[in-house]
Design a protein around this motif. Structure first.
Motif, PDB file in Angstrom:
ATOM      1  N   LEU A   1       0.809  -1.217   0.000  1.00  0.00           N
ATOM      2  CA  LEU A   1       0.000   0.000   0.000  1.00  0.00           C
ATOM      3  C   LEU A   1       0.842   1.267   0.000  1.00  0.00           C
ATOM      4  O   LEU A   1       0.507   2.235  -0.694  1.00  0.00           O
ATOM      5  CB  LEU A   1      -0.950  -0.008   1.202  1.00  0.00           C
ATOM      6  CG  LEU A   1      -2.118  -0.975   1.039  1.00  0.00           C
ATOM      7  CD1 LEU A   1      -2.848  -1.165   2.361  1.00  0.00           C
ATOM      8  CD2 LEU A   1      -3.082  -0.465  -0.030  1.00  0.00           C
ATOM      9  N   ALA A   2       1.927   1.250   0.738  1.00  0.00           N
ATOM     10  CA  ALA A   2       2.793   2.430   0.754  1.00  0.00           C
ATOM     11  C   ALA A   2       3.410   2.641  -0.627  1.00  0.00           C
ATOM     12  O   ALA A   2       3.488   3.767  -1.126  1.00  0.00           O
ATOM     13  CB  ALA A   2       3.885   2.271   1.813  1.00  0.00           C
TER      14      ALA A   2
ATOM     15  N   GLN B   1       2.180   1.640  -3.532  1.00  0.00           N
ATOM     16  CA  GLN B   1       1.130   2.093  -4.442  1.00  0.00           C
ATOM     17  C   GLN B   1       0.794   3.561  -4.201  1.00  0.00           C
ATOM     18  O   GLN B   1       0.590   4.323  -5.144  1.00  0.00           O
ATOM     19  CB  GLN B   1      -0.136   1.243  -4.251  1.00  0.00           C
ATOM     20  CG  GLN B   1       0.039  -0.195  -4.683  1.00  0.00           C
ATOM     21  CD  GLN B   1      -0.731  -0.510  -5.950  1.00  0.00           C
ATOM     22  OE1 GLN B   1      -1.106   0.385  -6.711  1.00  0.00           O
ATOM     23  NE2 GLN B   1      -0.950  -1.789  -6.195  1.00  0.00           N
ATOM     24  N   SER B   2       0.721   3.944  -2.942  1.00  0.00           N
ATOM     25  CA  SER B   2       0.392   5.337  -2.631  1.00  0.00           C
ATOM     26  C   SER B   2       1.482   6.278  -3.128  1.00  0.00           C
ATOM     27  O   SER B   2       1.192   7.331  -3.705  1.00  0.00           O
ATOM     28  CB  SER B   2       0.213   5.503  -1.124  1.00  0.00           C
ATOM     29  OG  SER B   2      -0.899   4.761  -0.681  1.00  0.00           O
TER      30      SER B   2
END
Lengths: 185, 185
Positions: free
Chosen positions: B145-146, B148-149
Motif C-alpha cells: 500500500l505504501a 502504491q500510494s
DNA sequence: CCATCAATGTCAGTTACTGACATCGACGGT
DNA sequence: ACCGTCGATGTCAGTAACTGACATTGATGG
C-alpha cells in the motif's frame, strides 16, 4: 430465427476461455477461437477490437456500478470514503463471479500483454472514480489522489482475495486494506 | 573501427523520436525507424523487444535510483516516507531530461498502446518499491500500500509537472501531492 | 595468419489486425 | 405477396509486427 446460430459473441467468449486455459493465451490464435465458436476470424475482430479484449468484456457493468456508488455516497462522506464505496461496489460484482474471476486472473497472470491491458482498465477505473469525485465538488488534486488511493487499495485487496484459501468475502479483505491505507504515515 | 557505424542503438532511439514526432507513432513502421538509422528492421528488433520499447529505454537507471533511495532512507522513516524518497529520486532523474520527458510524454499521450506500456513500467516501479520496503522489514500489506500510494503521488505529480507552464521543479510539485495524500481521510 | 566471436544482414514465415465488397435472412411498408 | 433496407456475417487481399534459421564480415586474441 436468424441466419446463423444466435449469441456468436457468447460462444466466442466461452471458446476463448477454454482455449486459453487449455493451451495458453499465446498458443491460441484469433482464428482458433473463431473456429471453435463456429464463426470466421473476421467476425471475432468485429466483436472484439483486439485479441486481448475478449478477456475484458463486461467491464462496462463494473464501471457503472462504481460510478453509481460514488455518485450515491453519503454527502458527508470524505473523498476517500466515496471512492472506496465505488471499489466496494466493484467487489460485489466480482463476488458474484468468483470462479470466473479466478480462472481469468490465472490467464492474465501468465501474460505480460494481458497485464498491460488490465492495468489500462484499472487506470480507466481510476479516471472514472476521479471524475465521480470531481462531480461531487472535490478539488482536482484531491480527487485524483483519493481515486488512485482507492484503486490501490482495491488492487491489493483483489490480489489477496484471489489468493485467499479460506475464500473470505472481498469486502472483508478490502476493509483491512482500507484500514492499513489510512494508517500510513 | 567496426564494420558498421557505431551506436546503432542510439541512432535508432533518435530516429524513433524524430519519426514519432513527425508522423506519429502509428504512422511509423519499425522498418522506417531502422531505415533512418541506417540498419535493417531485424536489427531494430534485436535491440528492442517490440516497437514500443524504443520509447522506454533507460528505465533501468530510474529503477536503480529508486531502489537506492528506498534502501538508503533513514532508518526512522515511515514506509510511506521511504517510498516517497524513491519517487523523489525518480523525479531528479527526470528533471535532468525535462525536454526529452515532455516530448516523449506527448507521443505517449496520443497513443493508448503506449499508455499501456507506461502503466506496466509504473507497475514494475511499484513492485520494486514494495520489494525495497519489505527489505526494510515492512509488513507485506503495508509495503504494497505504501508503494502504491507513493507511485500514485508520483503519477499525479508527474502529470502536473509536465503541464506546468511555470516549469516549477518536480520536487516542489511532489511535495504538494504528498501533503494532499497524507491529508486524505 | 587463423579461429572465434559479436553484431548485423538476409529471407521466409506466422499472426494480428483492417478495408472493401458480397451475401443472406429478417422485417417493415405497401 | 412483393420489395427495399438493414444488420450480421462471410470472403479475400493486404499491411505490419514480430520470429527463427542461417550467412556474412570485421575485430580480436593467440
Amino acid at each position: 430465427m436468424g441466419r446463423w446460430e444466435p449469441d456468436a459473441r457468447g460462444r466466442m467468449l466461452g471458446a476463448a476461455m477454454e482455449l486459453f486455459t487449455e493451451r495458453g493465451y499465446e498458443q491460441t490464435t484469433a482464428g482458433d477461437i473463431a473456429e471453435r465458436a463456429g464463426v470466421t476470424e473476421r467476425t471475432f475482430f468485429r466483436h472484439f477490437s483486439d485479441k486481448r479484449e475478449v478477456l475484458f468484456a463486461g467491464t462496462e457493468v463494473m464501471q457503472q456500478a462504481v460510478a453509481d456508488a460514488i455518485a450515491g455516497a453519503a454527502a458527508e462522506a470524505t473523498p476517500l470514503d466515496a471512492a472506496l464505496a465505488g471499489m466496494r461496489a466493484f467487489g460485489e460484482v466480482l463476488e458474484e463471479r468468483r470462479e470466473h474471476a479466478v480462472r481469468r486472473s490465472r490467464i492474465v497472470a501468465a501474460n505480460p500483454a494481458l497485464q498491460e491491458r488490465e492495468l489500462l482498465k484499472l487506470a480507466a477505473m481510476t479516471d472514472l472514480a476521479a471524475d465521480g469525485l470531481r462531480a461531487r465538488g472535490v478539488d482536482d488534486l484531491v480527487a485524483s489522489l483519493a481515486a488512485q488511493s482507492a484503486v490501490a487499495a482495491f488492487h491489493v485487496a483483489f490480489a489477496r482475495w484471489l489468493a485467499d484459501e479460506a475464500a473470505r468475502p472481498f469486502g472483508e479483505i478490502l476493509d483491512e486494506a482500507d484500514a492499513a491505507l489510512r494508517a500510513l504515515r
